[in-house]
Design a protein around this motif. Structure first.
Motif, PDB file in Angstrom:
ATOM      1  N   LEU A  14       0.727  -1.275  -0.117  1.00  0.00           N
ATOM      2  CA  LEU A  14      -0.056  -0.075   0.085  1.00  0.00           C
ATOM      3  C   LEU A  14       0.759   1.204  -0.104  1.00  0.00           C
ATOM      4  O   LEU A  14       0.143   2.404  -0.282  1.00  0.00           O
ATOM      5  CB  LEU A  14      -0.898  -0.006   1.240  1.00  0.00           C
ATOM      6  CG  LEU A  14      -1.777  -1.265   1.319  1.00  0.00           C
ATOM      7  CD1 LEU A  14      -2.719  -1.263   2.467  1.00  0.00           C
ATOM      8  CD2 LEU A  14      -2.806  -1.205   0.253  1.00  0.00           C
TER       9      LEU A  14
ATOM     10  N   ARG B 186      -6.875  -5.219   6.170  1.00  0.00           N
ATOM     11  CA  ARG B 186      -8.169  -4.861   6.328  1.00  0.00           C
ATOM     12  C   ARG B 186      -8.115  -3.729   7.652  1.00  0.00           C
ATOM     13  O   ARG B 186      -8.617  -2.622   7.542  1.00  0.00           O
ATOM     14  CB  ARG B 186      -9.420  -5.749   6.973  1.00  0.00           C
ATOM     15  CG  ARG B 186     -10.637  -5.008   7.008  1.00  0.00           C
ATOM     16  CD  ARG B 186     -11.649  -6.240   7.525  1.00  0.00           C
ATOM     17  NE  ARG B 186     -11.706  -6.472   8.819  1.00  0.00           N
ATOM     18  CZ  ARG B 186     -11.984  -5.550   9.861  1.00  0.00           C
ATOM     19  NH1 ARG B 186     -12.217  -4.324   9.493  1.00  0.00           N
ATOM     20  NH2 ARG B 186     -11.660  -6.006  11.306  1.00  0.00           N
TER      21      ARG B 186
ATOM     22  N   ALA C 270     -11.296   0.043  -8.786  1.00  0.00           N
ATOM     23  CA  ALA C 270     -10.849  -0.675  -7.416  1.00  0.00           C
ATOM     24  C   ALA C 270      -9.383  -1.357  -7.483  1.00  0.00           C
ATOM     25  O   ALA C 270      -8.663  -1.393  -8.517  1.00  0.00           O
ATOM     26  CB  ALA C 270     -11.649  -1.980  -7.130  1.00  0.00           C
ATOM     27  N   ILE C 271      -8.703  -1.275  -6.177  1.00  0.00           N
ATOM     28  CA  ILE C 271      -7.605  -1.954  -6.067  1.00  0.00           C
ATOM     29  C   ILE C 271      -7.852  -3.149  -5.390  1.00  0.00           C
ATOM     30  O   ILE C 271      -8.409  -3.008  -4.190  1.00  0.00           O
ATOM     31  CB  ILE C 271      -6.658  -1.019  -4.939  1.00  0.00           C
ATOM     32  CG1 ILE C 271      -6.403   0.558  -5.785  1.00  0.00           C
ATOM     33  CG2 ILE C 271      -5.342  -1.641  -4.864  1.00  0.00           C
ATOM     34  CD1 ILE C 271      -5.938   0.639  -6.870  1.00  0.00           C
TER      35      ILE C 271
ATOM     36  N   LEU D  94      -7.248   4.395   1.674  1.00  0.00           N
ATOM     37  CA  LEU D  94      -6.600   4.870   0.458  1.00  0.00           C
ATOM     38  C   LEU D  94      -7.753   5.691  -0.085  1.00  0.00           C
ATOM     39  O   LEU D  94      -8.859   5.448   0.100  1.00  0.00           O
ATOM     40  CB  LEU D  94      -6.233   3.698  -0.313  1.00  0.00           C
ATOM     41  CG  LEU D  94      -5.029   2.791   0.015  1.00  0.00           C
ATOM     42  CD1 LEU D  94      -4.630   1.653  -1.142  1.00  0.00           C
ATOM     43  CD2 LEU D  94      -3.980   3.644   0.700  1.00  0.00           C
TER      44      LEU D  94
ATOM     45  N   MET E  56     -10.373  -6.908  -0.929  1.00  0.00           N
ATOM     46  CA  MET E  56      -9.499  -8.096  -0.748  1.00  0.00           C
ATOM     47  C   MET E  56     -10.122  -9.228  -0.591  1.00  0.00           C
ATOM     48  O   MET E  56     -11.388  -9.361  -0.208  1.00  0.00           O
ATOM     49  CB  MET E  56      -8.422  -7.581   0.533  1.00  0.00           C
ATOM     50  CG  MET E  56      -9.218  -7.791   1.660  1.00  0.00           C
ATOM     51  SD  MET E  56      -8.310  -6.705   3.069  1.00  0.00           S
ATOM     52  CE  MET E  56      -8.691  -5.083   2.411  1.00  0.00           C
TER      53      MET E  56
ATOM     54  N   ASN F  30      -8.604   5.356  -3.412  1.00  0.00           N
ATOM     55  CA  ASN F  30      -9.471   4.320  -4.249  1.00  0.00           C
ATOM     56  C   ASN F  30     -10.166   3.622  -3.461  1.00  0.00           C
ATOM     57  O   ASN F  30      -9.701   3.257  -2.425  1.00  0.00           O
ATOM     58  CB  ASN F  30      -8.424   3.705  -5.273  1.00  0.00           C
ATOM     59  CG  ASN F  30      -8.003   4.607  -6.454  1.00  0.00           C
ATOM     60  OD1 ASN F  30      -6.898   5.319  -6.114  1.00  0.00           O
ATOM     61  ND2 ASN F  30      -8.638   4.194  -7.560  1.00  0.00           N
TER      62      ASN F  30
ATOM     63  N   LEU G 292      -6.375  -6.687  -3.603  1.00  0.00           N
ATOM     64  CA  LEU G 292      -5.342  -7.457  -2.648  1.00  0.00           C
ATOM     65  C   LEU G 292      -5.717  -8.703  -2.620  1.00  0.00           C
ATOM     66  O   LEU G 292      -6.931  -9.189  -1.970  1.00  0.00           O
ATOM     67  CB  LEU G 292      -5.335  -6.686  -1.363  1.00  0.00           C
ATOM     68  CG  LEU G 292      -5.054  -5.007  -1.612  1.00  0.00           C
ATOM     69  CD1 LEU G 292      -5.108  -4.351  -0.105  1.00  0.00           C
ATOM     70  CD2 LEU G 292      -3.747  -4.528  -2.322  1.00  0.00           C
TER      71      LEU G 292
ATOM     72  N   TYR H  37       0.454   3.806  -2.926  1.00  0.00           N
ATOM     73  CA  TYR H  37      -0.979   4.563  -3.173  1.00  0.00           C
ATOM     74  C   TYR H  37      -0.859   5.543  -1.932  1.00  0.00           C
ATOM     75  O   TYR H  37      -1.597   6.669  -2.179  1.00  0.00           O
ATOM     76  CB  TYR H  37      -2.288   3.695  -2.709  1.00  0.00           C
ATOM     77  CG  TYR H  37      -2.007   2.544  -3.905  1.00  0.00           C
ATOM     78  CD1 TYR H  37      -2.510   2.997  -5.053  1.00  0.00           C
ATOM     79  CD2 TYR H  37      -1.585   1.265  -3.688  1.00  0.00           C
ATOM     80  CE1 TYR H  37      -2.876   2.079  -6.023  1.00  0.00           C
ATOM     81  CE2 TYR H  37      -1.603   0.426  -4.654  1.00  0.00           C
ATOM     82  CZ  TYR H  37      -2.444   0.790  -5.785  1.00  0.00           C
ATOM     83  OH  TYR H  37      -2.584  -0.037  -6.963  1.00  0.00           O
TER      84      TYR H  37
ATOM     85  N   VAL I 133     -11.074  -0.111  -2.185  1.00  0.00           N
ATOM     86  CA  VAL I 133     -10.264  -1.254  -2.219  1.00  0.00           C
ATOM     87  C   VAL I 133     -10.714  -2.595  -1.706  1.00  0.00           C
ATOM     88  O   VAL I 133     -12.039  -2.503  -0.823  1.00  0.00           O
ATOM     89  CB  VAL I 133      -9.050  -1.175  -1.037  1.00  0.00           C
ATOM     90  CG1 VAL I 133      -8.371  -2.143  -0.874  1.00  0.00           C
ATOM     91  CG2 VAL I 133      -7.974   0.209  -1.375  1.00  0.00           C
TER      92      VAL I 133
ATOM     93  N   LEU J 154      -6.106  -0.868   6.578  1.00  0.00           N
ATOM     94  CA  LEU J 154      -6.992   0.245   5.789  1.00  0.00           C
ATOM     95  C   LEU J 154      -8.186   0.869   6.433  1.00  0.00           C
ATOM     96  O   LEU J 154      -8.533   2.043   6.169  1.00  0.00           O
ATOM     97  CB  LEU J 154      -7.830  -0.633   4.426  1.00  0.00           C
ATOM     98  CG  LEU J 154      -6.541  -0.969   3.375  1.00  0.00           C
ATOM     99  CD1 LEU J 154      -7.045  -2.081   2.626  1.00  0.00           C
ATOM    100  CD2 LEU J 154      -6.363   0.237   2.448  1.00  0.00           C
TER     101      LEU J 154
ATOM    102  N   TRP K 131     -14.907 -10.823  -2.259  1.00  0.00           N
ATOM    103  CA  TRP K 131     -14.360  -9.825  -2.075  1.00  0.00           C
ATOM    104  C   TRP K 131     -14.605  -8.865  -0.787  1.00  0.00           C
ATOM    105  O   TRP K 131     -15.952  -8.589  -0.795  1.00  0.00           O
ATOM    106  CB  TRP K 131     -14.346  -8.748  -3.172  1.00  0.00           C
ATOM    107  CG  TRP K 131     -13.748  -9.403  -4.568  1.00  0.00           C
ATOM    108  CD1 TRP K 131     -14.371 -10.007  -5.488  1.00  0.00           C
ATOM    109  CD2 TRP K 131     -12.183  -9.707  -4.654  1.00  0.00           C
ATOM    110  NE1 TRP K 131     -13.356 -10.546  -6.381  1.00  0.00           N
ATOM    111  CE2 TRP K 131     -12.098 -10.643  -6.061  1.00  0.00           C
ATOM    112  CE3 TRP K 131     -11.197  -9.264  -4.125  1.00  0.00           C
ATOM    113  CZ2 TRP K 131     -11.052 -10.695  -6.636  1.00  0.00           C
ATOM    114  CZ3 TRP K 131     -10.004  -9.448  -4.802  1.00  0.00           C
ATOM    115  CH2 TRP K 131      -9.891 -10.217  -6.109  1.00  0.00           C
TER     116      TRP K 131
END
Length: 151
Positions: free
Chosen positions: A76, A105, A90-91, A113, A119, A115, A93, A79, A117, A108, A135
């Protein structure tokens, strides 16, 4: 294409690591390193994304108590240094395991970020298609489908 066939999904475009680096350079985002860039089409919708794969602890000798977080900061860092939004929806991960996903998580949630995100874990992707609800978005409960991200 997918508008004529509701429910159909496909990875419409994929750029591997080197091509993704060139794409990022074209957008003046040289501080970012991603494993790939893709365009996902589903249900008449489109999602452009960058993907990062967590390779696990970095270094030959990592203390047992440091293993869960080793190497995650680098995913990260670029970013966080970026001065503008990355032109993707989306980014993504892909964490090595559930413990590392939880650490991402938490990170973040502490420092989001710009954007969107999402994961998942490698295990979830091996068992399910990426268009299924695998996701996780920081700050939300449950999991989403890929096409629902960034919207």
């Amino acid at each position: 294409m997918s508008r004529r066939n509701p429910g159909r999904c496909e990875l419409f475009q994929w750029l591997a690591t080197m091509e993704t680096s060139a794409w990022l350079r074209q957008h003046d985002l040289t501080q970012l390193r991603a494993d790939g860039y893709g365009v996902w089409l589903q249900d008449g919708r489109c999602l452009r994304f960058l993907v990062h794969v967590d390779r696990g602890p970095i270094g030959d000798v990592v203390a047992e108590h440091e293993r869960p977080a080793s190497g995650l900061g680098g995913l990260l860092a670029g970013y966080r240094r970026a001065t503008r939004l990355v032109p993707v929806g989306a980014i993504l991960l892909i964490a090595q395991d559930a413990e590392r996903e939880e650490r991402l998580r938490a990170d973040l949630l502490r420092e989001p970020l710009r954007n969107a995100v999402a994961m998942t874990t490698q295990q979830l992707l091996y068992r399910h298609w990426p268009d299924e609800q695998v996701w996780q978005v920081p700050g939300e409960t449950g999991r989403r489908r890929l096409v629902e991200l960034g919207s």
